[in-house]
Design a protein around this motif. Sequence first.
Motif, mmCIF file in Angstrom:
data_model
loop_
_atom_site.group_PDB
_atom_site.id
_atom_site.type_symbol
_atom_site.label_atom_id
_atom_site.label_comp_id
_atom_site.label_asym_id
_atom_site.label_seq_id
_atom_site.Cartn_x
_atom_site.Cartn_y
_atom_site.Cartn_z
ATOM 1 N N MET A 131 8.613 20.798 -0.081
ATOM 2 C CA MET A 131 8.522 21.276 1.289
ATOM 3 C C MET A 131 7.617 20.335 2.085
ATOM 4 S SD MET A 131 10.455 23.887 1.313
ATOM 5 C CE MET A 131 10.246 25.269 2.359
ATOM 6 N N ASN A 132 7.984 20.156 3.348
ATOM 7 C CA ASN A 132 7.227 19.311 4.278
ATOM 8 C C ASN A 132 6.761 20.140 5.464
ATOM 9 O OD1 ASN A 132 9.038 16.126 4.240
ATOM 10 N ND2 ASN A 132 7.728 17.024 2.738
ATOM 11 N N ARG A 133 5.747 19.632 6.129
ATOM 12 C CA ARG A 133 5.272 20.261 7.363
ATOM 13 C C ARG A 133 5.682 19.363 8.523
ATOM 14 N NH1 ARG A 133 3.185 24.750 6.766
ATOM 15 N NH2 ARG A 133 1.984 24.831 8.657
ATOM 16 N N HIS A 134 6.392 19.936 9.476
ATOM 17 C CA HIS A 134 6.822 19.208 10.661
ATOM 18 C C HIS A 134 5.950 19.636 11.841
ATOM 19 C CE1 HIS A 134 9.281 17.369 13.728
ATOM 20 N NE2 HIS A 134 9.376 18.534 14.337
ATOM 21 N N HIS A 135 5.274 18.673 12.446
ATOM 22 C CA HIS A 135 4.466 18.956 13.636
ATOM 23 C C HIS A 135 5.379 19.055 14.844
ATOM 24 C CE1 HIS A 135 1.309 17.516 10.962
ATOM 25 N NE2 HIS A 135 0.470 18.167 11.744
ATOM 26 N N LEU A 136 5.331 20.167 15.555
ATOM 27 C CA LEU A 136 6.167 20.331 16.750
ATOM 28 C C LEU A 136 5.799 19.310 17.817
ATOM 29 C CD1 LEU A 136 6.426 24.201 16.843
ATOM 30 C CD2 LEU A 136 8.212 22.560 16.232
ATOM 31 N N VAL A 137 4.540 18.943 17.881
ATOM 32 C CA VAL A 137 4.097 17.819 18.719
ATOM 33 C C VAL A 137 3.746 16.704 17.734
ATOM 34 C CG1 VAL A 137 2.348 16.983 20.331
ATOM 35 C CG2 VAL A 137 3.207 19.330 20.536
ATOM 36 N N THR A 144 7.229 24.652 8.284
ATOM 37 C CA THR A 144 7.448 24.257 6.903
ATOM 38 C C THR A 144 8.950 24.177 6.685
ATOM 39 O OG1 THR A 144 5.438 25.375 6.211
ATOM 40 C CG2 THR A 144 7.038 24.881 4.490
ATOM 41 N N MET A 145 9.409 23.041 6.144
ATOM 42 C CA MET A 145 10.840 22.863 5.925
ATOM 43 C C MET A 145 11.083 21.937 4.744
ATOM 44 S SD MET A 145 11.819 20.361 9.141
ATOM 45 C CE MET A 145 11.291 21.545 10.352
ATOM 46 N N HIS A 146 12.315 21.959 4.249
ATOM 47 C CA HIS A 146 12.687 21.052 3.168
ATOM 48 C C HIS A 146 12.595 19.611 3.658
ATOM 49 C CE1 HIS A 146 14.582 24.673 1.464
ATOM 50 N NE2 HIS A 146 14.243 24.098 0.326
ATOM 51 N N LYS A 147 12.306 18.718 2.732
ATOM 52 C CA LYS A 147 12.173 17.290 3.054
ATOM 53 C C LYS A 147 13.436 16.743 3.712
ATOM 54 C CE LYS A 147 11.069 12.859 0.885
ATOM 55 N NZ LYS A 147 10.273 12.394 2.005
ATOM 56 N N ILE A 148 14.609 17.140 3.233
ATOM 57 C CA ILE A 148 15.857 16.625 3.799
ATOM 58 C C ILE A 148 15.994 17.023 5.273
ATOM 59 C CG2 ILE A 148 17.253 18.551 2.960
ATOM 60 C CD1 ILE A 148 19.548 16.612 2.574
ATOM 61 N N GLU A 205 17.405 22.270 -4.325
ATOM 62 C CA GLU A 205 16.851 20.992 -4.782
ATOM 63 C C GLU A 205 17.629 19.782 -4.278
ATOM 64 O OE1 GLU A 205 19.812 22.444 -7.748
ATOM 65 O OE2 GLU A 205 18.140 23.388 -6.727
ATOM 66 N N PHE A 206 18.706 20.009 -3.501
ATOM 67 C CA PHE A 206 19.525 18.907 -2.996
ATOM 68 C C PHE A 206 18.696 17.989 -2.106
ATOM 69 C CE2 PHE A 206 22.169 17.016 0.328
ATOM 70 C CZ PHE A 206 23.089 16.333 -0.448
ATOM 71 N N TYR A 207 18.914 16.674 -2.274
ATOM 72 C CA TYR A 207 18.252 15.694 -1.424
ATOM 73 C C TYR A 207 19.192 14.527 -1.203
ATOM 74 C CZ TYR A 207 15.117 12.239 0.469
ATOM 75 O OH TYR A 207 14.539 11.310 1.288
ATOM 76 N N ASP A 208 19.377 14.144 0.043
ATOM 77 C CA ASP A 208 20.245 13.023 0.399
ATOM 78 C C ASP A 208 19.350 11.845 0.754
ATOM 79 O OD1 ASP A 208 22.058 11.225 1.386
ATOM 80 O OD2 ASP A 208 22.779 12.497 2.996
ATOM 81 N N GLY A 209 19.254 10.870 -0.118
ATOM 82 C CA GLY A 209 18.401 9.710 0.086
ATOM 83 C C GLY A 209 18.930 8.718 1.098
ATOM 84 N N SER A 210 20.133 8.963 1.633
ATOM 85 C CA SER A 210 20.706 8.008 2.580
ATOM 86 C C SER A 210 20.217 8.198 4.010
ATOM 87 C CB SER A 210 22.236 8.103 2.573
ATOM 88 O OG SER A 210 22.660 9.362 3.080
ATOM 89 N N VAL A 211 19.507 9.282 4.284
ATOM 90 C CA VAL A 211 19.006 9.537 5.641
ATOM 91 C C VAL A 211 17.816 8.627 5.918
ATOM 92 C CG1 VAL A 211 17.990 11.263 7.175
ATOM 93 C CG2 VAL A 211 19.797 11.921 5.604
ATOM 94 N N LYS A 212 17.894 7.860 6.988
ATOM 95 C CA LYS A 212 16.818 6.938 7.364
ATOM 96 C C LYS A 212 16.135 7.435 8.637
ATOM 97 C CE LYS A 212 18.018 4.048 4.151
ATOM 98 N NZ LYS A 212 17.642 4.472 2.858
ATOM 99 N N MET A 213 14.822 7.288 8.690
ATOM 100 C CA MET A 213 14.057 7.737 9.857
ATOM 101 C C MET A 213 14.254 6.823 11.044
ATOM 102 S SD MET A 213 10.705 9.611 8.938
ATOM 103 C CE MET A 213 9.824 9.390 7.463
#
Length: 77
Positions: A1-7, A20-24, A67-75
């Motif tokens: 799990m990751n924390r996403h800052h709204l700002v 709090t959301m999944h990394k993907i 547990e699914f994770y797609d490693g092809s997503v780029k920031m």
Amino acid sequence: MNRHHLVPLSRGGKGTPTLTMHKICHNKIHAVFTEKELLAHYNSIERLQSHEEIAKFIKWVRKKPPEFYDGSVKMKR
């Protein structure tokens, strides 16, 4: 799990609300939006979910196992 800052932290978001959301899901948000777009337009869960590409992604990823994770997503930075 990751924390996403709204700002985004790079735009003064230290100490602001987070989600709090999944990394993907977190990676997808940063692949679609720039920090400037997140600050100006997509700084709430409702605004994020209303974006067409994010809404389609949510519908797709809901069918995946936790547990699914797609490693092809780029920031997008």
